[in-house]
Design a protein around this motif. Sequence first.
Motif, PDB file in Angstrom:
ATOM      1  N   ALA A 331       0.493  -6.797  -0.390  1.00  0.00           N
ATOM      2  CA  ALA A 331      -0.891  -7.284  -0.569  1.00  0.00           C
ATOM      3  C   ALA A 331      -1.784  -6.781   0.567  1.00  0.00           C
ATOM      4  N   ARG A 332      -1.247  -6.785   1.777  1.00  0.00           N
ATOM      5  CA  ARG A 332      -2.038  -6.299   2.924  1.00  0.00           C
ATOM      6  C   ARG A 332      -2.366  -4.820   2.765  1.00  0.00           C
ATOM      7  N   LEU A 333      -1.364  -4.030   2.319  1.00  0.00           N
ATOM      8  CA  LEU A 333      -1.596  -2.585   2.149  1.00  0.00           C
ATOM      9  C   LEU A 333      -2.681  -2.352   1.104  1.00  0.00           C
ATOM     10  N   LYS A 334      -2.637  -3.154   0.069  1.00  0.00           N
ATOM     11  CA  LYS A 334      -3.627  -3.010  -0.996  1.00  0.00           C
ATOM     12  C   LYS A 334      -5.032  -3.317  -0.444  1.00  0.00           C
ATOM     13  N   ARG A 335      -5.121  -4.393   0.317  1.00  0.00           N
ATOM     14  CA  ARG A 335      -6.425  -4.769   0.896  1.00  0.00           C
ATOM     15  C   ARG A 335      -6.962  -3.670   1.814  1.00  0.00           C
ATOM     16  N   ALA A 336      -6.033  -2.971   2.483  1.00  0.00           N
ATOM     17  CA  ALA A 336      -6.452  -1.913   3.420  1.00  0.00           C
ATOM     18  C   ALA A 336      -6.625  -0.555   2.717  1.00  0.00           C
ATOM     19  N   SER A 337      -6.571  -0.553   1.390  1.00  0.00           N
ATOM     20  CA  SER A 337      -6.723   0.689   0.601  1.00  0.00           C
ATOM     21  C   SER A 337      -5.677   1.738   0.971  1.00  0.00           C
ATOM     22  N   ILE A 338      -4.459   1.286   1.182  1.00  0.00           N
ATOM     23  CA  ILE A 338      -3.368   2.238   1.423  1.00  0.00           C
ATOM     24  C   ILE A 338      -2.571   2.306   0.124  1.00  0.00           C
ATOM     25  N   ALA A 339      -2.689   3.440  -0.563  1.00  0.00           N
ATOM     26  CA  ALA A 339      -2.118   3.556  -1.911  1.00  0.00           C
ATOM     27  C   ALA A 339      -0.645   3.954  -1.840  1.00  0.00           C
ATOM     28  N   VAL A 340       0.221   2.978  -2.153  1.00  0.00           N
ATOM     29  CA  VAL A 340       1.666   3.204  -2.248  1.00  0.00           C
ATOM     30  C   VAL A 340       2.112   2.451  -3.511  1.00  0.00           C
ATOM     31  N   ASP A 341       3.365   2.643  -3.938  1.00  0.00           N
ATOM     32  CA  ASP A 341       3.860   1.802  -5.027  1.00  0.00           C
ATOM     33  C   ASP A 341       5.240   1.291  -4.650  1.00  0.00           C
ATOM     34  N   ASN A 342       5.822   0.466  -5.496  1.00  0.00           N
ATOM     35  CA  ASN A 342       7.161   0.007  -5.128  1.00  0.00           C
ATOM     36  C   ASN A 342       8.124   0.061  -6.301  1.00  0.00           C
ATOM     37  N   ARG A 343       9.354   0.321  -5.958  1.00  0.00           N
ATOM     38  CA  ARG A 343      10.449   0.367  -6.924  1.00  0.00           C
ATOM     39  C   ARG A 343      11.567  -0.496  -6.369  1.00  0.00           C
ATOM     40  N   ARG A 344      12.715  -0.405  -7.004  1.00  0.00           N
ATOM     41  CA  ARG A 344      13.848  -1.267  -6.720  1.00  0.00           C
ATOM     42  C   ARG A 344      14.230  -1.438  -5.243  1.00  0.00           C
ATOM     43  N   TYR A 345      14.147  -0.333  -4.463  1.00  0.00           N
ATOM     44  CA  TYR A 345      14.627  -0.440  -3.075  1.00  0.00           C
ATOM     45  C   TYR A 345      13.517  -0.642  -2.055  1.00  0.00           C
ATOM     46  N   GLY A 346      12.280  -0.659  -2.527  1.00  0.00           N
ATOM     47  CA  GLY A 346      11.183  -0.883  -1.587  1.00  0.00           C
ATOM     48  C   GLY A 346       9.946  -0.076  -1.929  1.00  0.00           C
ATOM     49  N   ILE A 347       9.081   0.010  -0.939  1.00  0.00           N
ATOM     50  CA  ILE A 347       7.799   0.695  -1.125  1.00  0.00           C
ATOM     51  C   ILE A 347       7.979   2.192  -0.937  1.00  0.00           C
ATOM     52  N   ARG A 348       7.322   2.992  -1.799  1.00  0.00           N
ATOM     53  CA  ARG A 348       7.468   4.448  -1.712  1.00  0.00           C
ATOM     54  C   ARG A 348       6.235   5.045  -1.020  1.00  0.00           C
ATOM     55  N   VAL A 349       6.507   5.888  -0.024  1.00  0.00           N
ATOM     56  CA  VAL A 349       5.434   6.491   0.781  1.00  0.00           C
ATOM     57  C   VAL A 349       5.656   8.007   0.796  1.00  0.00           C
ATOM     58  N   SER A 350       4.696   8.761   0.275  1.00  0.00           N
ATOM     59  CA  SER A 350       4.884  10.214   0.137  1.00  0.00           C
ATOM     60  C   SER A 350       3.766  11.006   0.799  1.00  0.00           C
TER      61      SER A 350
END
Length: 370
Positions: A331-350
Amino acid sequence: MTAYKEDFHLASGHYLLSHSVGRMLKTAQTDFVEQFMLPWQQQNQEPWQQWLGGIERFTAILAELLHSEARLFCPQTNLSSGLTKWAMSLPESGIRKVRVLMSEQDFPSMGFALQNALDNIDIVYIPESLNMHDPAVWQQYIDDKIDWVFVSHVYSNSGQQAPVSQIIHYAKQHGCRTIVDIAQSLSVLPINLSEWDADCVIGSCVKWSCAGPGAGFIWVNKTILPYCEPKDVGWFSHQNPFEFDIHHFEPNESALRFWGGTPSVAPYIYAGHSLGYFAAVGVKAVREHNFGLLTKLQAALPEFYRSPIQEDTCSGTAILDFGPYHDEIKARLKRASIAVDNRRYGIRVSPHVYNDQEDIEALVEVVKNG
Ligand SMILES: Cc1ncc(COP(=O)(O)O)c(C=O)c1O
């Protein structure tokens, strides 16, 4: 490398979703108008010659990027379609049971395609819990009873990179055919198809290649191409599409035998342009930049970092597992406009060429200090 940031359309915030959809090049629109629209708008002729030239540009640049020959590539809408066509084209398909090895970590669509392409198929899944970058795991599962080995060069949920060359080597020792999925590695990890010498490779350009959806492809090894008899064909699969004799079908001697009817053109115009950009930058440079930022992220957040950290075992994507803080940090990342997504093992950062240290620092700051 930050100069490359100027080359892409970036909205405000920090975009770290290149494993999903890469950003659009600023030059793509003008190139598209020139290559696709103007020939259609301005001449008193059908624009096929220019449009097909756009598709030839696409296969030529793929060949350059992936160290192979353009004639071994055929456009496909997506990986699933390429895989279905390839599976159905082989001499053994429909004749006997085919046993396929794949991983529970493969993209589900790949399993769906194989399960439905063949009536008589037995899929052996490598359990999700095992390390797909460990050659010993593959060695344990590849034996004489396996017919085909399906490998994803990169597993995007775990951030692991498969040891493709070694897997193909084991597979050959046991007489297995090999299929490699490069959806998550094209344009970020260096790939040499001639060295791999797989039987079939499938990919698309929507992710790290920044080319939008629709420009998938299949690559077929020249030694098996003559034995492939695609079932889903059309006049563009014919050796001479303009022969127009309904009683005579001769499969194209190139991989275009997998093509089909009247092809779509627009996605390949975008893709040819974008792949050309990455060929000029050099995938080695893209990877160096990507790996540099992954290393910084790992150093800043080691307690949350779940994906491999060695260059030859990690993909372009980092996986961060925040455990009980997952929802709060998301939720914090979303508020800060940091676009990531998440899958089974955690958040994906590319991190891609249009990302820099600032993007990583912004993410780290939000995780550590809210
Ligand atoms: C490893 C991998 N393979 C395949 C796909 C997509 O397959 P398709 O092009 O058939 O939708 C994805 C999409 O995220 C992927 O990550």
